[in-house]
Write an enzyme that holds these catalytic residues in place. Structure first.
Site, PDB file in Angstrom:
ATOM      1  N   HIS A 170      -4.718  -0.079  -2.191  1.00 45.74           N
ATOM      2  CA  HIS A 170      -5.108  -1.399  -2.701  1.00 45.74           C
ATOM      3  C   HIS A 170      -4.651  -2.523  -1.778  1.00 45.74           C
ATOM      4  O   HIS A 170      -3.891  -2.324  -0.825  1.00 45.74           O
ATOM      5  CB  HIS A 170      -4.534  -1.614  -4.102  1.00 45.74           C
ATOM      6  CG  HIS A 170      -3.027  -1.666  -4.140  1.00 45.74           C
ATOM      7  ND1 HIS A 170      -2.313  -2.778  -3.772  1.00 45.74           N
ATOM      8  CD2 HIS A 170      -2.099  -0.741  -4.505  1.00 45.74           C
ATOM      9  CE1 HIS A 170      -1.019  -2.556  -3.908  1.00 45.74           C
ATOM     10  NE2 HIS A 170      -0.856  -1.306  -4.345  1.00 45.74           N
ATOM     11  N   SER A 198      -8.638  -4.748   1.945  1.00 44.88           N
ATOM     12  CA  SER A 198      -7.838  -5.902   2.355  1.00 44.88           C
ATOM     13  C   SER A 198      -6.555  -5.448   3.057  1.00 44.88           C
ATOM     14  O   SER A 198      -6.605  -4.756   4.060  1.00 44.88           O
ATOM     15  CB  SER A 198      -7.551  -6.776   1.130  1.00 44.88           C
ATOM     16  OG  SER A 198      -7.036  -8.027   1.504  1.00 44.88           O
ATOM     17  N   GLU A 249     -17.499 -12.086   9.346  1.00 43.09           N
ATOM     18  CA  GLU A 249     -17.751 -11.870  10.773  1.00 43.09           C
ATOM     19  C   GLU A 249     -16.730 -10.934  11.419  1.00 43.09           C
ATOM     20  O   GLU A 249     -16.928 -10.474  12.553  1.00 43.09           O
ATOM     21  CB  GLU A 249     -17.746 -13.207  11.510  1.00 43.09           C
ATOM     22  CG  GLU A 249     -18.892 -14.133  11.157  1.00 43.09           C
ATOM     23  CD  GLU A 249     -18.646 -14.924   9.874  1.00 43.09           C
ATOM     24  OE1 GLU A 249     -19.545 -15.692   9.484  1.00 43.09           O
ATOM     25  OE2 GLU A 249     -17.565 -14.771   9.264  1.00 43.09           O
ATOM     26  N   HIS A 296     -14.564 -10.356  -2.087  1.00 46.95           N
ATOM     27  CA  HIS A 296     -13.508  -9.663  -1.345  1.00 46.95           C
ATOM     28  C   HIS A 296     -13.205  -8.260  -1.853  1.00 46.95           C
ATOM     29  O   HIS A 296     -12.529  -7.494  -1.178  1.00 46.95           O
ATOM     30  CB  HIS A 296     -12.238 -10.515  -1.406  1.00 46.95           C
ATOM     31  CG  HIS A 296     -11.128 -10.027  -0.535  1.00 46.95           C
ATOM     32  ND1 HIS A 296     -11.253  -9.872   0.834  1.00 46.95           N
ATOM     33  CD2 HIS A 296      -9.853  -9.643  -0.835  1.00 46.95           C
ATOM     34  CE1 HIS A 296     -10.120  -9.432   1.337  1.00 46.95           C
ATOM     35  NE2 HIS A 296      -9.257  -9.268   0.352  1.00 46.95           N
TER      36      HIS A 296
END
Length: 317
Positions: free
Chosen positions: A74, A142, A270, A292
């Site tokens: 996570h 992430s 990007e 996200h």
């Protein structure tokens, strides 16, 4: 349908902040029951390991021990329940889904190192204890993506594939306009009040699932309680660049799937261009109208993309 929506919303909110003993006991108890219901549906059992440091690492594991192991990691502010709902669509794999040190139900020592290499070492200890340290597939969202890169770079012969979901750690790509000027004092990911949490909930996702404000307030209190540790961890990870380590993934030609939400306000979409440049063999999927956390916002599509990726790998054997 309403119950399903509430289950989904409560699940994501818990995945962002972890279990809590916040003042609203009724809301907490209700949410925890929903979470357990969702875990049961995904055949996930909660287990723990005491690390060599004496710290506790809690993790979820499904019952498919005959499947190829898949470690799911996570991101910042999250925990193992980020993957609870998508886990049932990944039931063909042997899932290991930990709470990283500092998050969820795992230990939260203030003095620990929370950078990707330190977390990688703890995860390797977990996998070694379970006899799963070789022939492992690794995925992360992430901050979890950066840790996945660090893990694969350290153990390239053991990692069979890599799944990066809106991955942190490729910082030379720059930051999105939404975070320009953000500091530890005004970062939207650090929660100092209920209102901060309400804003963060909408900021992280492009189309956030419904969540009653009373439940949001409960989880806001837990984040407020952990704000000092969260600030320390965030300060460490925003300077933790994994680009050099990612070059090892390219050298070993580790199959890599990169997934990104095109509406991500946390890490620039990007960034995929930089990752593709560093890891030429990477397959890149840009998901439309997703923020996200694709595995929460668009779990069906995210799961299908991953399973298609794995099917190609199987066919190439």
């Amino acid at each position: 349908m309403l119950l399903k929506r509430l289950c989904f919303a409560a699940l994501f909110s818990l995945s962002m902040v972890g279990c809590t003993n916040a003042p609203n006991a009724l809301a907490v108890n209700t949410t925890q029951k929903i979470i357990q219901y969702e875990r049961n549906k995904s055949d996930l059992e909660i287990k723990s390991l005491t690390l060599a440091s004496g710290d506790k690492m809690v993790y979820a594991e499904n019952g498919n021990v005959a499947g190829e192991p898949l470690l799911l990691i996570h991101g910042f502010g999250g925990n193992k329940d980020n993957f609870t709902r998508i886990a049932r669509q990944l039931e063909g794999y042997h899932l290991i889904i930990p709470d990283l040190l500092g998050f969820g139900e795992s230990s939260k020592p203030m003095s620990a190192d929370y950078r990707s290499e330190a977390q990688r070492t703890r995860l390797h200890e977990l996998l070694q204890a379970k006899g799963l340290a070789s022939n492992i597939h690794v995925g992360g969202n992430s901050m979890g993506g950066a840790i996945s890169v660090a893990y694969a770079a350290k153990y390239p012969k053991d990692v069979k594939s890599l799944w990066l979901v809106d991955s942190a750690g490729f910082w030379s790509a720059g930051i999105p306009k939404s975070l320009e000027g953000a500091t530890l004092e005004n970062n939207p990911l650090l929660i100092k009040s209920n209102e901060d949490f309400y804003k963060m909930y909408d900021f992280v996702m492009y189309k956030p699932p419904y969540l009653p404000k009373s439940v949001k307030a409960v989880f806001a209190q837990e984040r407020i309680k952990n704000k000092e540790l969260d600030a320390k961890i965030l300060e460490q990870i925003v300077t933790d660049n994994v680009e050099e380590r990612a070059k090892i993934i390219a050298q070993y030609k580790i199959p890599t799937l990169v997934v990104w939400g095109d509406k991500d306000q946390i890490i620039k979409p990007e960034t995929v261009n930089l990752i593709k440049k560093i890891i030429p063999q990477a397959q890149v999927i840009m998901m439309e109208d997703v923020g996200h956390v694709p595995m929460v916002e668009a779990l069906d599509e995210t799961a299908d993309n991953y399973k298609a990726f794995r099917s190609i790998l199987e066919a190439q054997r």
